[in-house]
Design a protein around this motif. Sequence first.
Motif, PDB file in Angstrom:
ATOM      1  N   THR A 106       8.006  45.988 -43.684  1.00 36.46           N
ATOM      2  CA  THR A 106       8.090  44.973 -42.632  1.00 36.46           C
ATOM      3  C   THR A 106       8.993  45.439 -41.496  1.00 36.46           C
ATOM      4  O   THR A 106       9.801  46.358 -41.650  1.00 36.46           O
ATOM      5  CB  THR A 106       8.618  43.646 -43.193  1.00 36.46           C
ATOM      6  OG1 THR A 106       9.884  43.882 -43.842  1.00 36.46           O
ATOM      7  CG2 THR A 106       7.646  43.038 -44.183  1.00 36.46           C
ATOM      8  N   LYS A 110      13.253  45.048 -44.588  1.00 33.41           N
ATOM      9  CA  LYS A 110      13.797  44.431 -45.792  1.00 33.41           C
ATOM     10  C   LYS A 110      12.761  44.112 -46.872  1.00 33.41           C
ATOM     11  O   LYS A 110      13.126  43.706 -47.974  1.00 33.41           O
ATOM     12  CB  LYS A 110      14.554  43.152 -45.411  1.00 33.41           C
ATOM     13  CG  LYS A 110      15.780  43.412 -44.546  1.00 33.41           C
ATOM     14  CD  LYS A 110      16.485  42.108 -44.196  1.00 33.41           C
ATOM     15  CE  LYS A 110      17.724  42.381 -43.342  1.00 33.41           C
ATOM     16  NZ  LYS A 110      18.425  41.107 -42.979  1.00 33.41           N
ATOM     17  N   THR A 111      11.473  44.264 -46.544  1.00 35.85           N
ATOM     18  CA  THR A 111      10.435  43.985 -47.535  1.00 35.85           C
ATOM     19  C   THR A 111       9.431  45.129 -47.547  1.00 35.85           C
ATOM     20  O   THR A 111       8.988  45.587 -46.490  1.00 35.85           O
ATOM     21  CB  THR A 111       9.699  42.669 -47.231  1.00 35.85           C
ATOM     22  OG1 THR A 111      10.636  41.593 -47.202  1.00 35.85           O
ATOM     23  CG2 THR A 111       8.648  42.376 -48.299  1.00 35.85           C
ATOM     24  N   LYS A 140       5.459  43.270 -53.964  1.00 33.02           N
ATOM     25  CA  LYS A 140       6.492  43.383 -52.937  1.00 33.02           C
ATOM     26  C   LYS A 140       7.846  43.641 -53.596  1.00 33.02           C
ATOM     27  O   LYS A 140       8.112  43.234 -54.722  1.00 33.02           O
ATOM     28  CB  LYS A 140       6.574  42.118 -52.087  1.00 33.02           C
ATOM     29  CG  LYS A 140       7.067  40.874 -52.807  1.00 33.02           C
ATOM     30  CD  LYS A 140       7.223  39.708 -51.828  1.00 33.02           C
ATOM     31  CE  LYS A 140       7.745  38.455 -52.514  1.00 33.02           C
ATOM     32  NZ  LYS A 140       6.767  37.849 -53.441  1.00 33.02           N
ATOM     33  N   SER A 141       8.686  44.364 -52.842  1.00 30.47           N
ATOM     34  CA  SER A 141      10.068  44.607 -53.261  1.00 30.47           C
ATOM     35  C   SER A 141      10.968  44.256 -52.090  1.00 30.47           C
ATOM     36  O   SER A 141      10.623  44.522 -50.931  1.00 30.47           O
ATOM     37  CB  SER A 141      10.260  46.074 -53.663  1.00 30.47           C
ATOM     38  OG  SER A 141      11.622  46.362 -53.912  1.00 30.47           O
ATOM     39  N   LYS A 142      12.099  43.646 -52.372  1.00 32.00           N
ATOM     40  CA  LYS A 142      13.066  43.270 -51.327  1.00 32.00           C
ATOM     41  C   LYS A 142      14.246  44.240 -51.339  1.00 32.00           C
ATOM     42  O   LYS A 142      14.706  44.658 -52.402  1.00 32.00           O
ATOM     43  CB  LYS A 142      13.575  41.844 -51.560  1.00 32.00           C
ATOM     44  CG  LYS A 142      12.489  40.792 -51.699  1.00 32.00           C
ATOM     45  CD  LYS A 142      11.776  40.524 -50.393  1.00 32.00           C
ATOM     46  CE  LYS A 142      12.676  39.813 -49.396  1.00 32.00           C
ATOM     47  NZ  LYS A 142      11.924  39.430 -48.165  1.00 32.00           N
ATOM     48  N   LYS A 143      14.722  44.576 -50.158  1.00 32.77           N
ATOM     49  CA  LYS A 143      15.907  45.424 -50.055  1.00 32.77           C
ATOM     50  C   LYS A 143      17.137  44.539 -49.886  1.00 32.77           C
ATOM     51  O   LYS A 143      17.276  43.823 -48.894  1.00 32.77           O
ATOM     52  CB  LYS A 143      15.784  46.390 -48.875  1.00 32.77           C
ATOM     53  CG  LYS A 143      16.838  47.496 -48.886  1.00 32.77           C
ATOM     54  CD  LYS A 143      16.579  48.531 -47.815  1.00 32.77           C
ATOM     55  CE  LYS A 143      17.525  49.716 -47.972  1.00 32.77           C
ATOM     56  NZ  LYS A 143      17.292  50.747 -46.930  1.00 32.77           N
ATOM     57  N   VAL A 144      18.007  44.562 -50.883  1.00 31.99           N
ATOM     58  CA  VAL A 144      19.198  43.718 -50.902  1.00 31.99           C
ATOM     59  C   VAL A 144      20.423  44.604 -51.077  1.00 31.99           C
ATOM     60  O   VAL A 144      20.490  45.420 -52.004  1.00 31.99           O
ATOM     61  CB  VAL A 144      19.126  42.685 -52.047  1.00 31.99           C
ATOM     62  CG1 VAL A 144      20.387  41.825 -52.071  1.00 31.99           C
ATOM     63  CG2 VAL A 144      17.883  41.809 -51.892  1.00 31.99           C
ATOM     64  N   TRP A 148      16.566  48.735 -53.152  1.00 29.93           N
ATOM     65  CA  TRP A 148      15.268  48.109 -53.376  1.00 29.93           C
ATOM     66  C   TRP A 148      15.224  47.508 -54.773  1.00 29.93           C
ATOM     67  O   TRP A 148      15.500  48.195 -55.770  1.00 29.93           O
ATOM     68  CB  TRP A 148      14.139  49.126 -53.200  1.00 29.93           C
ATOM     69  CG  TRP A 148      13.972  49.544 -51.767  1.00 29.93           C
ATOM     70  CD1 TRP A 148      14.425  50.686 -51.192  1.00 29.93           C
ATOM     71  CD2 TRP A 148      13.340  48.784 -50.725  1.00 29.93           C
ATOM     72  NE1 TRP A 148      14.111  50.707 -49.847  1.00 29.93           N
ATOM     73  CE2 TRP A 148      13.443  49.549 -49.538  1.00 29.93           C
ATOM     74  CE3 TRP A 148      12.688  47.555 -50.681  1.00 29.93           C
ATOM     75  CZ2 TRP A 148      12.922  49.117 -48.319  1.00 29.93           C
ATOM     76  CZ3 TRP A 148      12.177  47.123 -49.468  1.00 29.93           C
ATOM     77  CH2 TRP A 148      12.296  47.893 -48.303  1.00 29.93           C
ATOM     78  N   GLU A 149      14.876  46.217 -54.851  1.00 29.47           N
ATOM     79  CA  GLU A 149      14.886  45.504 -56.121  1.00 29.47           C
ATOM     80  C   GLU A 149      13.572  45.683 -56.873  1.00 29.47           C
ATOM     81  O   GLU A 149      12.578  46.172 -56.324  1.00 29.47           O
ATOM     82  CB  GLU A 149      15.132  44.015 -55.871  1.00 29.47           C
ATOM     83  CG  GLU A 149      16.490  43.708 -55.248  1.00 29.47           C
ATOM     84  CD  GLU A 149      16.762  42.218 -55.185  1.00 29.47           C
ATOM     85  OE1 GLU A 149      15.800  41.452 -54.938  1.00 29.47           O
ATOM     86  OE2 GLU A 149      17.918  41.821 -55.401  1.00 29.47           O
ATOM     87  N   GLU A 199       7.815  33.996 -47.231  1.00 26.00           N
ATOM     88  CA  GLU A 199       7.033  34.804 -48.168  1.00 26.00           C
ATOM     89  C   GLU A 199       5.690  34.164 -48.537  1.00 26.00           C
ATOM     90  O   GLU A 199       5.132  34.425 -49.602  1.00 26.00           O
ATOM     91  CB  GLU A 199       7.856  35.120 -49.427  1.00 26.00           C
ATOM     92  CG  GLU A 199       9.158  35.844 -49.112  1.00 26.00           C
ATOM     93  CD  GLU A 199       9.937  36.234 -50.364  1.00 26.00           C
ATOM     94  OE1 GLU A 199       9.393  36.095 -51.483  1.00 26.00           O
ATOM     95  OE2 GLU A 199      11.089  36.686 -50.206  1.00 26.00           O
TER      96      GLU A 199
END
Length: 309
Positions: A106, A110-111, A140-144, A148-149, A199
């Motif tokens: 994205t 972050k995604t 999907k994976s989120k960057k926190v 990357w989770e 989301e």
Amino acid sequence: MNKILSISLIIATFFSCKNNPISYFDQDPPSTIPKLFAPSMVNTDNIELNVVFNYDHTEMFFSRIVDSSFVIHHSELINGKWSDIKPIKMYNDNVLFSVACDPTITKDGKTMYFLGVDPELYENDVTREELYRIPPDIYKSKKVDGKWELASKVDFSVSTEYIETYPVVTADGSLYFRSNRPSSEGGMQTYRAQYLGNEKFETPVIINTRTEKKELITYVSPDEQYAITNGEGKFQITFNHDGEWTKPEEIPLKYESNWRYYCPYMSSDGKYFIYSRRYNNPEKKGWAGVEKGEVYWVNADVLFNTKSN
């Protein structure tokens, strides 16, 4: 300072920033003749595919087959230098074989969306051939906090019991992808799911670029003004005219027999066309017969010189 001079300085500053050289692992940029992308770093003796950069060109992603699993790898640009390439863990430790490939990022970085196979659909002793026959979904994976989770499946309107492949996210967060879900058109189609925020997506709708050669979108520009399709083992380009897509025109590359060309993408600055190709053992079909996988890049002039609209 007069107004004209002030505007001139703003314009000069803008183009100065835009023209700052972008780092591609210290490689010399390609001409209109394709060449391997980052040999020994990205392209190795393994099977590699789909190099993708985030919007601000600070992170690079690609997929590599490791011990029969498709694993997304990445590198980050830190203080002007690219970090060592490392795999990203997308599933729990109890998943021995997995599929994670075709990443797309994205605009805010972050995604990540990617093609995955539901680990709950198979046993850990599944063979490579069986793994590759399971219908893929979009994850999907989120960057926190810079990491990357573990991934989760995208909502049910996008990921279904049918095949979903080639996710590509646009600047506004909407998703293009391919699916063979039941439709009035039948067969595999290109879909677009408008992003609603939080989301969530609207119900995906078919994007009509299919011709007698069955070209389907596998990449779309962030502003949705052009797209790259695949048909008969070659790439084509199509342009968006007020919501209507032009007839796809073949991108002139040297397409070699027994190689399949796929995973088209553009560099974050739009100057280079990046694509993958894989060599199949003629006696075997599908990924089970793939013996070599490579990523190439070429100057984007090869795309836009075909433009006739």
